[in-house]
Scaffold this motif. Structure first.
Motif, PDB file in Angstrom:
ATOM      1  N   UNK A 545      52.713  15.328 -69.300  1.00 51.78           N
ATOM      2  CA  UNK A 545      51.285  14.609 -69.700  1.00 51.78           C
ATOM      3  C   UNK A 545      50.201  15.004 -68.764  1.00 51.78           C
ATOM      4  N   UNK A 546      49.148  15.403 -69.557  1.00 46.38           N
ATOM      5  CA  UNK A 546      47.810  15.293 -68.600  1.00 46.38           C
ATOM      6  C   UNK A 546      47.176  14.040 -68.479  1.00 46.38           C
ATOM      7  N   UNK A 584      42.393  20.758 -71.086  1.00 47.94           N
ATOM      8  CA  UNK A 584      43.876  20.679 -70.968  1.00 47.94           C
ATOM      9  C   UNK A 584      44.777  21.217 -72.105  1.00 47.94           C
ATOM     10  N   UNK A 585      44.322  20.922 -73.234  1.00 46.33           N
ATOM     11  CA  UNK A 585      44.718  21.549 -74.487  1.00 46.33           C
ATOM     12  C   UNK A 585      44.730  22.864 -74.777  1.00 46.33           C
ATOM     13  N   UNK A 586      43.764  23.502 -74.356  1.00 45.74           N
ATOM     14  CA  UNK A 586      43.543  24.839 -74.378  1.00 45.74           C
ATOM     15  C   UNK A 586      44.359  25.444 -73.449  1.00 45.74           C
ATOM     16  N   UNK A 587      44.998  24.920 -72.177  1.00 44.35           N
ATOM     17  CA  UNK A 587      45.825  25.387 -71.298  1.00 44.35           C
ATOM     18  C   UNK A 587      47.233  25.021 -71.628  1.00 44.35           C
ATOM     19  N   UNK A 588      47.340  24.296 -72.759  1.00 46.77           N
ATOM     20  CA  UNK A 588      48.810  24.394 -73.134  1.00 46.77           C
ATOM     21  C   UNK A 588      49.450  22.910 -73.009  1.00 46.77           C
ATOM     22  N   UNK A 589      48.582  22.127 -72.534  1.00 49.62           N
ATOM     23  CA  UNK A 589      49.287  20.674 -72.481  1.00 49.62           C
ATOM     24  C   UNK A 589      49.034  19.964 -73.811  1.00 49.62           C
ATOM     25  N   UNK A 590      50.344  19.437 -74.255  1.00 49.29           N
ATOM     26  CA  UNK A 590      50.639  18.836 -75.475  1.00 49.29           C
ATOM     27  C   UNK A 590      50.546  17.351 -75.635  1.00 49.29           C
ATOM     28  N   UNK A 591      50.667  16.672 -74.372  1.00 52.30           N
ATOM     29  CA  UNK A 591      50.424  15.413 -74.361  1.00 52.30           C
ATOM     30  C   UNK A 591      49.364  14.794 -73.352  1.00 52.30           C
TER      31      UNK A 591
END
Length: 751
Positions: A545-546, A584-591
């Motif tokens: 999680x981010x 965060x999403x662009x860096x691959x974080x999915x939650x």
């Protein structure tokens, strides 16, 4: 009598009470040593107020944990399950924190503040009786210092209205408490004190006709027993003002900052003394002294000036102690700020100017500095950023909505994340040990290099990821070891936000926070969390999680600028945090979890003002989270909240998963989610992190099964009540291990 404050901070100017409490709880000091520290603090605080020229000084505003527990003790309203504890101090802290054999009592927010109180549990069959042991000790100390004391305690109606009634009715319990309050007042008068402040802030919250009839009945009996002042704060209390004007009370203390609509006509006609709370007890910006004096003179045109007192809008508990220790703050920003001790000076200067009295040299300096601060704050280029203003102006409806409905998103997320039924996770933070705090402090002070600091933080993250995998948690967190506080950490990295060195404010018990100072237009100059989160994700195949703090919580837990609307500031904050969500999403974080722990506490206390708050607050959250892909799962977390009246707002947030504090409430908070058919997934806390006790696997199995009686299993997540930063590792590890075992046991039964 000319000046007063509703109450004063008790934690100490350098958090002396916090340190003494934690030392006592850890068994490193004695009860006598704790009492000695408390006595020294009370005397120091009274002396500061006396030297500042405050005429009526509060006694009994001090507390070891919370004034509502003090009131429970004062009224002998202690639940039966704690009666087996003989030592009074041990019983007091068991109520507040729990112990090996007792769960702590429920805790919730004090009106719309970030201060928490312990919720009394009242039974009409309780043996209510008056005890002024604490007050007696404190009055003796105050008398030695020559303090002109008023004794504070919560009034009977507010006490009952903020309690949980476990047997009987509110009316029956209030009826039983009236003679107890009569006895309290008589005992205090017998000690030579005739001025008593009874806090009845309940009456700023749209009281009913029946509430007002009860108010009349109670204060017809209590109002003439001494010089009784009824205090309300955080809003206007006009309905109560009119009723209390017909009772024999001496007067009222009213909030003219948050309650600018307060009317004193009925009180004036009845010849009551009115305390005009004109110095803000909840925010840190300097008072416009000349403007306040003009306001008071306007009141005096239709009201006897001799019956006007000048004071704080509410207790100064809600602001930091003193600017004396702020040696690193930007001088311009510092000049715009006033903490508790500085507010005492403002009260005195306002009062003297209002009376036409000559200021001494120090007071003249205070006034001159105030004039300069008011002028420079209006024109400073540190406040205004045209780029930020343009981004807010250019927001469209597309910025405020997810691109795909929840039902479609959640299917994609399940396929993508592959978590089991009853997935386990934590809220975000893990223990902040003394060694960790020293590491951050050493880095901040230049004692160690950035490389050394990052190496050690990454080692902690690696250990935590390995531990979470070892105990089989499904969705992981990186632990937030780099963060001092969930608001302060982000505030330090945002433009338009300043921080203090010593601006500590009590949240509950020994828990203190250092709120950011939002002084200007807000923007995000660079990534704030991406490096740490991406590193943690690189160590595991499980979802990481981010962790971010939401815009509304940032505002509600900050000292927010008062020179523009909160809506505008909230939208600025939302855009800044959205930039981090997208990174965060662009860096691959999915939650990604965007905590809105403080959404509920920001609600206006008057119903007619709720719609406007909900509009900008919910829109701010959606601005922050709505730009992500449907596969990206958005979590949010909320602290102690009564959800029944804000379910429309929670649904409008359109989060995929919400986690809530629940363990102390016997799942009563969840029923509204079931009744409303809440579409999202829910993580009700299965154990209380505000207590040091370690719940067993069996206990948490029972808790999860009780949750499943209310909510369908496919919607339920298993997690602690809140973040774990305040707990010790020796408490956290067995608790989490038991939690995961409990989830697996219930999961197996479901299969």
């Amino acid at each position: 009598m000319a000046t007063y404050v509703i109450g004063f901070p008790r934690i100490g100017e350098q958090r002396e009470l916090k340190k003494a409490l934690e030392s006592y709880w850890a068994g490193k000091s004695t009860q006598q040593e704790l009492q000695k520290t408390a006595s020294e603090l009370r005397k120091r605080h009274w002396t500061y107020q006396k030297n500042a020229g405050i005429d009526l000084i509060s006694v009994n505003d001090f507390s070891f944990y919370d004034n509502m527990i003090d009131a429970m003790t004062m009224l002998n309203a202690i639940p039966e399950r704690y009666k087996d504890i003989d030592n009074c101090m041990d019983r007091y802290f068991a109520i507040a924190r729990g112990d090996a054999n007792h769960k702590a009592m429920e805790m919730t927010k004090w009106f719309n503040t970030n201060y928490h109180y312990i919720v009394p549990e009242l039974d009409v069959n309780m043996d209510f009786k008056a005890s002024i042991d604490k007050i007696k000790i404190e009055l003796a100390e105050a008398k030695e210092l020559g303090i002109n004391a008023k004794v504070n305690f919560v009034g009977p109606i507010t006490f009952v209205k903020l309690s949980k009634i476990v047997n009987g009715s509110e009316d029956e319990i209030i009826e039983k408490l009236i003679p107890v309050y009569e006895d309290l007042i008589a005992q205090i008068k017998a000690l030579g004190v005739n001025t008593i402040q009874l806090d009845e802030p309940y009456f700023v919250t749209n009281p009913t006709k029946k509430d007002l009839e009860t108010l009349k009945k109670v204060y017809d009996k209590l109002g003439g027993l001494a010089d009784i002042f009824v205090a309300t704060y955080f809003e206007h209390s006009n309905e109560a003002n009119e009723v209390l004007a017909t009772t024999p009370i001496k007067g009222m203390f009213l909030d003219f900052v948050a309650g600018s609509e307060n009317s004193i006509k009925a009180l004036a006609d009845a010849g009551k003394i009115v305390g005009i709370g004109i110095v803000n007890g909840r925010n840190v910006w300097v008072n416009d002294i000349e403007k306040s004096v003009e306001f008071l003179k306007g009141i005096a045109e239709t009201y006897d000036a001799d019956k006007i007192m000048v004071g704080s809008s509410c207790s100064l508990l809600h602001v930091p102690y003193t600017l004396k220790y702020e040696t690193k703050m930007d001088e311009d920003i510092k000049s715009w700020i006033s903490y508790a001790l500085e507010k005492l000076d403002e009260i005195r200067v306002i009062e003297k100017l209002f009376r036409g009295e000559e200021l001494n040299e120090y007071e003249k300096e205070v006034l001159e500095g105030n004039k300069i601060a008011i002028a420079t704050r209006k024109t400073s280029d540190k406040i205004h950023d045209p780029v930020v203003k343009d981004r807010v102006s250019n927001l469209t409806d597309k910025d405020k909505h997810r691109s795909v409905p929840f039902e479609e998103r959640i299917k994609l997320q399940h396929e993508n994340l592959k978590y089991p039924i009853l997935p386990t996770t934590t809220i975000g933070s893990f223990p902040q040990t003394p060694e960790l705090r020293k590491l951050r402090r050493d880095y901040k002070n230049g004692v160690i290099s950035e490389e050394e600091y990052k190496t050690q933080i990454k080692a902690m993250i690696k250990d935590l990821v390995e531990y979470q995998e070892a105990i089989d948690i499904d969705v992981l967190v990186h632990g937030e070891f780099e963060r001092n506080d969930m608001v302060e950490y982000f505030g330090e990295q945002l433009k338009g936000v300043a921080f203090s060195q010593n601006g500590w404010v009590q949240s509950y018990g020994s828990r203190c926070v250092k709120p950011p100072l939002i002084f200007g237009d807000v923007s995000r100059p660079k990534d704030m969390t991406v490096e740490w989160t991406v590193y943690a994700q690189s160590l595991t195949d499980r979802p990481m999680k981010g962790m971010l703090t939401g815009p509304v919580t940032m505002l509600n837990w900050s000292f927010v600028r008062d020179d523009q609307s909160k809506r505008t500031t909230a939208y600025q904050m939302a855009i800044a945090i959205r930039d981090e969500v997208e990174a965060l999403e662009a860096a691959g974080i999915k939650v990604i979890q965007v905590d809105e722990a403080a959404l509920r506490e920001g609600y206006p206390l008057r119903n007619e003002k709720r719609a406007e708050y909900e509009d900008w607050a919910i829109t701010s959250f959606r601005i922050t989270t709505s730009s992500v892909k449907p596969e990206t799962q958005i979590h949010t977390h909320m602290c102690y909240s009564e959800f029944s009246d804000i379910m429309d707002a929670i649904e409008d947030m359109d989060a995929d998963v919400i986690s809530i504090e629940n363990a102390r409430s016997d799942n009563s908070l969840l029923k509204i989610f079931k009744e409303r058919g809440y579409k999202g997934e829910i993580g009700p806390g299965v154990y209380d992190i505000h207590s040091p006790r370690i719940p067993s696997t069996e206990e948490m199995v029972e808790q999860i099964e009780a949750i499943l009686e209310v909510l369908p299993a496919e919607k339920v997540w298993v997690n602690p009540d809140c973040g774990l930063k305040t707990r010790k590792w020796e408490e956290v590890k067995p608790s989490l291990e038991n939690m995961v075992k409990a989830a697996k046991e219930v999961r197996a039964k479901l299969k």
